[in-house]
Structure formats: C-alpha cells, structure tokens
Design a protein around this motif. Structure first.
Motif, PDB file in Angstrom:
ATOM      1  N   GLU A   1       0.836  -1.207   0.000  1.00  0.00           N
ATOM      2  CA  GLU A   1       0.000   0.000   0.000  1.00  0.00           C
ATOM      3  C   GLU A   1       0.870   1.257   0.000  1.00  0.00           C
TER       4      GLU A   1
ATOM      5  N   ALA B   1       1.239   4.213  -2.864  1.00  0.00           N
ATOM      6  CA  ALA B   1       1.148   5.644  -2.552  1.00  0.00           C
ATOM      7  C   ALA B   1       2.375   6.398  -3.064  1.00  0.00           C
TER       8      ALA B   1
ATOM      9  N   ARG C   1      -0.609   6.390  -6.295  1.00  0.00           N
ATOM     10  CA  ARG C   1      -1.872   5.644  -6.298  1.00  0.00           C
ATOM     11  C   ARG C   1      -2.267   5.227  -4.875  1.00  0.00           C
TER      12      ARG C   1
ATOM     13  N   GLY D   1      -4.322   4.338  -1.534  1.00  0.00           N
ATOM     14  CA  GLY D   1      -5.646   3.808  -1.229  1.00  0.00           C
ATOM     15  C   GLY D   1      -6.489   4.852  -0.524  1.00  0.00           C
ATOM     16  N   ASP D   2      -7.789   4.678  -0.585  1.00  0.00           N
ATOM     17  CA  ASP D   2      -8.703   5.631   0.038  1.00  0.00           C
ATOM     18  C   ASP D   2      -8.580   5.670   1.555  1.00  0.00           C
ATOM     19  N   ASP D   3      -8.209   4.544   2.157  1.00  0.00           N
ATOM     20  CA  ASP D   3      -8.159   4.464   3.618  1.00  0.00           C
ATOM     21  C   ASP D   3      -6.732   4.404   4.149  1.00  0.00           C
TER      22      ASP D   3
ATOM     23  N   VAL E   1       0.507   8.226   4.577  1.00  0.00           N
ATOM     24  CA  VAL E   1       0.395   9.393   3.691  1.00  0.00           C
ATOM     25  C   VAL E   1       1.596  10.303   3.896  1.00  0.00           C
TER      26      VAL E   1
END
Length: 80
Positions: free
Chosen positions: A57, A61, A65, A67-69, A75
């Motif tokens: 994940e 990022a 790309r 993920g939404d969560d 982040v």
C-alpha cells in the motif's frame, strides 16, 4: 485487539509495522516487509503477510496511487 476489519491497515500487525516505518524514515522497512519467503515455503505467518500488504500500500502511494483508507502515517511517509 487483533483485527477489526478487512482493510490493509485494520489489524495490529499492519499498524505495528506502520509505526516501524514512521520510526525508520526510509525504505528499508518497506524492502524488508516485501522480502517474503521463497515460493517453496509451505506457510507464511499472518504478521509477515499483514506487513507485506501494508508495505505494498505504501509503495502504491509512493507511485501516486494511494488507497482511500491510507493511514495518516503512510500518507506522510509517501509525501516525503
């Protein structure tokens, strides 16, 4: 608590790994999480799998790309 949902970061192992990532500040934590046993291995333990999924994940990022969560720590890491 263990796991509280099906998401990539909805378990203690992934969140513990994310804490290690935040402390390290570099990609060595990601690299080691993705360095899974060879395909000939009969079984991979859940903590290692959770860390590998979380690392994937973070890689997504890093390539724009996320993920939404995605948790705030991931982040922040992906933004540098």
């Amino acid at each position: 608590m263990g796991a509280w949902g099906p998401g990539s970061f909805e378990n203690d192992d992934a969140m513990d790994w994310l804490g290690e990532l935040a402390d390290s500040g570099d990609l060595t934590t990601v690299e080691s999480a993705l360095d899974l046993p060879p395909a000939s291995a009969d079984y991979v333990e859940a903590p290692e799998c959770s860390a590998a999924i979380a690392a994937a994940e973070v890689v997504a990022a890093l390539f724009g790309r996320p993920g939404d969560d995605l948790p705030e720590e991931a982040v922040n890491f992906s933004r540098g």
